[in-house]
Design a protein around this motif. Structure first.
Motif, PDB file in Angstrom:
ATOM      1  N   GLN A 160       0.874  -1.276   0.093  1.00  0.00           N
ATOM      2  CA  GLN A 160       0.006  -0.015   0.042  1.00  0.00           C
ATOM      3  C   GLN A 160       0.890   1.133  -0.040  1.00  0.00           C
ATOM      4  O   GLN A 160       0.570   2.080  -0.795  1.00  0.00           O
ATOM      5  CB  GLN A 160      -0.964   0.016   1.178  1.00  0.00           C
ATOM      6  CG  GLN A 160      -1.899   1.265   1.259  1.00  0.00           C
ATOM      7  CD  GLN A 160      -2.881   1.305   0.224  1.00  0.00           C
ATOM      8  OE1 GLN A 160      -3.217  -0.039  -0.482  1.00  0.00           O
ATOM      9  NE2 GLN A 160      -3.186   2.551  -0.260  1.00  0.00           N
ATOM     10  N   ASP A 197      -1.016   0.034  -3.851  1.00  0.00           N
ATOM     11  CA  ASP A 197      -2.044  -0.980  -3.817  1.00  0.00           C
ATOM     12  C   ASP A 197      -1.660  -1.986  -3.101  1.00  0.00           C
ATOM     13  O   ASP A 197      -0.825  -2.731  -3.221  1.00  0.00           O
ATOM     14  CB  ASP A 197      -2.379  -1.186  -5.334  1.00  0.00           C
ATOM     15  CG  ASP A 197      -3.475  -2.166  -5.631  1.00  0.00           C
ATOM     16  OD1 ASP A 197      -3.950  -2.477  -4.712  1.00  0.00           O
ATOM     17  OD2 ASP A 197      -3.541  -2.318  -6.757  1.00  0.00           O
ATOM     18  N   SER A 209      -3.331  -4.468  -2.600  1.00  0.00           N
ATOM     19  CA  SER A 209      -3.924  -5.626  -2.998  1.00  0.00           C
ATOM     20  C   SER A 209      -2.863  -6.705  -3.842  1.00  0.00           C
ATOM     21  O   SER A 209      -3.027  -7.729  -4.261  1.00  0.00           O
ATOM     22  CB  SER A 209      -5.427  -5.768  -3.842  1.00  0.00           C
ATOM     23  OG  SER A 209      -4.958  -4.876  -5.158  1.00  0.00           O
ATOM     24  N   LYS A 210      -1.633  -5.886  -4.062  1.00  0.00           N
ATOM     25  CA  LYS A 210      -0.733  -6.451  -4.867  1.00  0.00           C
ATOM     26  C   LYS A 210       0.073  -7.636  -3.941  1.00  0.00           C
ATOM     27  O   LYS A 210       1.348  -7.953  -4.378  1.00  0.00           O
ATOM     28  CB  LYS A 210       0.297  -5.467  -5.424  1.00  0.00           C
ATOM     29  CG  LYS A 210      -0.569  -4.567  -6.811  1.00  0.00           C
ATOM     30  CD  LYS A 210       0.571  -3.625  -7.241  1.00  0.00           C
ATOM     31  CE  LYS A 210      -0.118  -2.964  -8.389  1.00  0.00           C
ATOM     32  NZ  LYS A 210       0.712  -1.856  -9.105  1.00  0.00           N
TER      33      LYS A 210
END
Length: 223
Positions: free
Chosen positions: A190, A195, A197-198
């Protein structure tokens, strides 16, 4: 104090017990008439780094195998590639306290200057010892002066000089992040990548089977 040593993407299975960093001086001594010697202060030179490492040929419980156990020849092949690639790489050492708290790290772009491989049955048994010398690397560029002739409306000719800079290697060294207290793989993604979600992609890149199990001082490759 636990250490983790990284040469580029390779983590050494057994951290060296001793590390020496020598910050070289470029200062120059001059002698003035009737004044004696003076010291002309210059910016520091490139740092020299040296250490000895044990490369095991058998699996030890105190060693770290990030992507599974490999014998000494695996690491020797990587050292050879680092030497012959003619490219700098990142040298990272992370340090943690016995209670797991993050202390500090060394993170320097370097070149592999030379290394000595020693097989000594009395000292190393079936394992291999390697003495490694690194040198700090700084990006640089050269300037090229180009001359061209121009003609004006009144038939006068003039010469114009153009200065261009030739940049060094454009090779991008993978970005990394050193895990601090309280961080998770999601929070790192994040902050660093924008991000969270990576995290699963980054876990796969780093051969992390369980994204919830990362440790303080661990170096995470981000791309």
């Amino acid at each position: 104090m636990p250490y983790s040593f990284y040469l580029g993407d390779m983590q050494l299975p057994i951290a060296p017990s001793k590390l020496q960093l020598k910050i070289n001086s470029n200062n120059r001594t001059a002698t003035l008439i009737n004044e004696g010697e003076i010291n002309i202060i210059k910016l520091p030179g490139l740092t020299d780094i040296s250490f000895e490492v044990l490369l095991p040929n058998m699996k030890y419980p105190f060693a770290t195998y990030v992507d599974g156990f490999h014998k000494a020849d695996y690491y020797l092949n990587i050292l050879e590639r680092l030497k012959t690639s003619l490219e700098p790489f990142q040298f990272i050492v992370t340090r943690t306290a016995p209670n797991g708290d993050y202390l500090f790290d060394t993170n320097i772009k370097v070149t592999l200057e030379d290394y000595t491989i020693t097989e000594d049955a009395d000292k190393y048994g079936q394992d291999v010892g390697v003495s490694i010398k690194l040198k700090q690397y700084k990006d640089y560029c050269t300037k090229v002066v180009s001359m061209r002739t121009t003609t004006t409306v009144n038939s006068k000719t003039t010469k114009v000089a153009t200065v261009e800079q030739n940049r060094g290697s454009n090779k991008v060294i993978s970005k990394t992040h050193i895990v601090k207290n309280g961080e998770t793989l999601w929070s790192i993604c994040q902050i660093e990548l924008g991000d969270g979600s990576k995290y699963s992609k980054i876990a796969k890149l780093n051969s992390i089977s369980n994204p919830n199990l990362i440790k303080v001082g661990q170096v995470i490759k981000l791309g």
